[in-house]
Design a protein around this motif. Structure first.
Motif, PDB file in Angstrom:
ATOM      1  N   ALA A  36      85.533 -42.869  19.854  1.00 50.44           N
ATOM      2  CA  ALA A  36      84.366 -43.745  19.756  1.00 50.44           C
ATOM      3  C   ALA A  36      83.678 -43.608  18.402  1.00 50.44           C
ATOM      4  N   VAL A  37      83.526 -42.394  17.917  1.00 48.81           N
ATOM      5  CA  VAL A  37      82.889 -42.173  16.612  1.00 48.81           C
ATOM      6  C   VAL A  37      83.753 -42.739  15.493  1.00 48.81           C
ATOM      7  N   ALA A  38      85.058 -42.513  15.545  1.00 48.29           N
ATOM      8  CA  ALA A  38      85.958 -43.047  14.518  1.00 48.29           C
ATOM      9  C   ALA A  38      85.937 -44.576  14.526  1.00 48.29           C
ATOM     10  N   ALA A  39      85.920 -45.185  15.710  1.00 50.11           N
ATOM     11  CA  ALA A  39      85.874 -46.646  15.805  1.00 50.11           C
ATOM     12  C   ALA A  39      84.573 -47.175  15.226  1.00 50.11           C
ATOM     13  N   LYS A  40      83.485 -46.493  15.467  1.00 54.23           N
ATOM     14  CA  LYS A  40      82.191 -46.927  14.938  1.00 54.23           C
ATOM     15  C   LYS A  40      82.194 -46.888  13.413  1.00 54.23           C
ATOM     16  N   LEU A  41      82.727 -45.838  12.844  1.00 60.87           N
ATOM     17  CA  LEU A  41      82.763 -45.726  11.384  1.00 60.87           C
ATOM     18  C   LEU A  41      83.654 -46.792  10.755  1.00 60.87           C
ATOM     19  N   TYR A  42      84.842 -46.976  11.313  1.00 56.99           N
ATOM     20  CA  TYR A  42      85.751 -47.962  10.740  1.00 56.99           C
ATOM     21  C   TYR A  42      85.284 -49.386  10.995  1.00 56.99           C
ATOM     22  N   TRP A  43      84.571 -49.625  12.094  1.00 56.52           N
ATOM     23  CA  TRP A  43      84.034 -50.951  12.374  1.00 56.52           C
ATOM     24  C   TRP A  43      83.006 -51.324  11.304  1.00 56.52           C
ATOM     25  N   ARG A  44      82.152 -50.386  10.922  1.00 53.09           N
ATOM     26  CA  ARG A  44      81.160 -50.666   9.871  1.00 53.09           C
ATOM     27  C   ARG A  44      81.852 -50.977   8.550  1.00 53.09           C
ATOM     28  N   ARG A  45      82.895 -50.267   8.213  1.00 51.89           N
ATOM     29  CA  ARG A  45      83.629 -50.550   6.968  1.00 51.89           C
ATOM     30  C   ARG A  45      84.260 -51.933   7.009  1.00 51.89           C
ATOM     31  N   LEU A  46      84.874 -52.271   8.119  1.00 56.69           N
ATOM     32  CA  LEU A  46      85.536 -53.561   8.255  1.00 56.69           C
ATOM     33  C   LEU A  46      84.526 -54.705   8.175  1.00 56.69           C
ATOM     34  N   VAL A  47      83.434 -54.585   8.892  1.00 53.52           N
ATOM     35  CA  VAL A  47      82.413 -55.638   8.885  1.00 53.52           C
ATOM     36  C   VAL A  47      81.784 -55.742   7.502  1.00 53.52           C
ATOM     37  N   GLY A  48      81.586 -54.625   6.843  1.00 54.35           N
ATOM     38  CA  GLY A  48      81.009 -54.642   5.500  1.00 54.35           C
ATOM     39  C   GLY A  48      81.893 -55.384   4.506  1.00 54.35           C
ATOM     40  N   ARG A  49      83.172 -55.264   4.637  1.00 56.95           N
ATOM     41  CA  ARG A  49      84.095 -55.960   3.730  1.00 56.95           C
ATOM     42  C   ARG A  49      84.197 -57.444   4.041  1.00 56.95           C
ATOM     43  N   LEU A  50      84.013 -57.810   5.300  1.00 55.95           N
ATOM     44  CA  LEU A  50      84.181 -59.197   5.700  1.00 55.95           C
ATOM     45  C   LEU A  50      82.907 -60.036   5.562  1.00 55.95           C
ATOM     46  N   ARG A  51      81.778 -59.402   5.391  1.00 55.74           N
ATOM     47  CA  ARG A  51      80.531 -60.150   5.244  1.00 55.74           C
ATOM     48  C   ARG A  51      80.538 -60.930   3.943  1.00 55.74           C
ATOM     49  N   ARG A  52      79.929 -62.072   4.009  1.00 57.43           N
ATOM     50  CA  ARG A  52      79.826 -62.888   2.798  1.00 57.43           C
ATOM     51  C   ARG A  52      78.810 -62.271   1.852  1.00 57.43           C
ATOM     52  N   GLN A  53      79.172 -62.259   0.612  1.00 53.07           N
ATOM     53  CA  GLN A  53      78.261 -61.772  -0.408  1.00 53.07           C
ATOM     54  C   GLN A  53      77.346 -62.922  -0.826  1.00 53.07           C
ATOM     55  N   PRO A  54      76.095 -62.649  -1.083  1.00 47.22           N
ATOM     56  CA  PRO A  54      75.195 -63.734  -1.526  1.00 47.22           C
ATOM     57  C   PRO A  54      75.690 -64.318  -2.854  1.00 47.22           C
ATOM     58  N   ALA A  55      75.553 -65.607  -2.975  1.00 51.63           N
ATOM     59  CA  ALA A  55      75.983 -66.285  -4.215  1.00 51.63           C
ATOM     60  C   ALA A  55      75.110 -65.823  -5.371  1.00 51.63           C
ATOM     61  N   GLU A  56      75.755 -65.506  -6.481  1.00 54.60           N
ATOM     62  CA  GLU A  56      75.007 -65.060  -7.658  1.00 54.60           C
ATOM     63  C   GLU A  56      74.418 -66.260  -8.367  1.00 54.60           C
ATOM     64  N   LYS A  57      73.190 -66.117  -8.834  1.00 58.62           N
ATOM     65  CA  LYS A  57      72.535 -67.191  -9.600  1.00 58.62           C
ATOM     66  C   LYS A  57      72.770 -66.955 -11.070  1.00 58.62           C
ATOM     67  N   ASP A  58      73.201 -68.012 -11.737  1.00 60.62           N
ATOM     68  CA  ASP A  58      73.445 -67.876 -13.190  1.00 60.62           C
ATOM     69  C   ASP A  58      72.250 -68.256 -13.994  1.00 60.62           C
TER      70      ASP A  58
END
Length: 58
Positions: A36-58
């Protein structure tokens, strides 16, 4: 006569006392907690990579 003795010896190997049962239960619960602890840690990493990054303003 030897066959009877062999059967009695096999019966002794199947015996589990309360301490053995407790050890098995603790191992199962500890393993589940570790998974359960390992799944929680890896779930946060996976979700963090898949989240959209805010568009940068030029």
């Amino acid at each position: 006569m030897r066959d009877e003795m062999k059967g009695a010896a096999e019966m002794d190997l199947a015996y589990l006392d309360a301490g053995s049962g407790s050890l098995i239960v603790q191992a199962v619960i500890g393993g589940a907690a570790g998974v359960a602890v390992a799944a929680k840690l890896y779930w946060r990493r996976l979700v963090g990579r898949l989240r959209r990054q805010p568009a940068e303003k030029d």
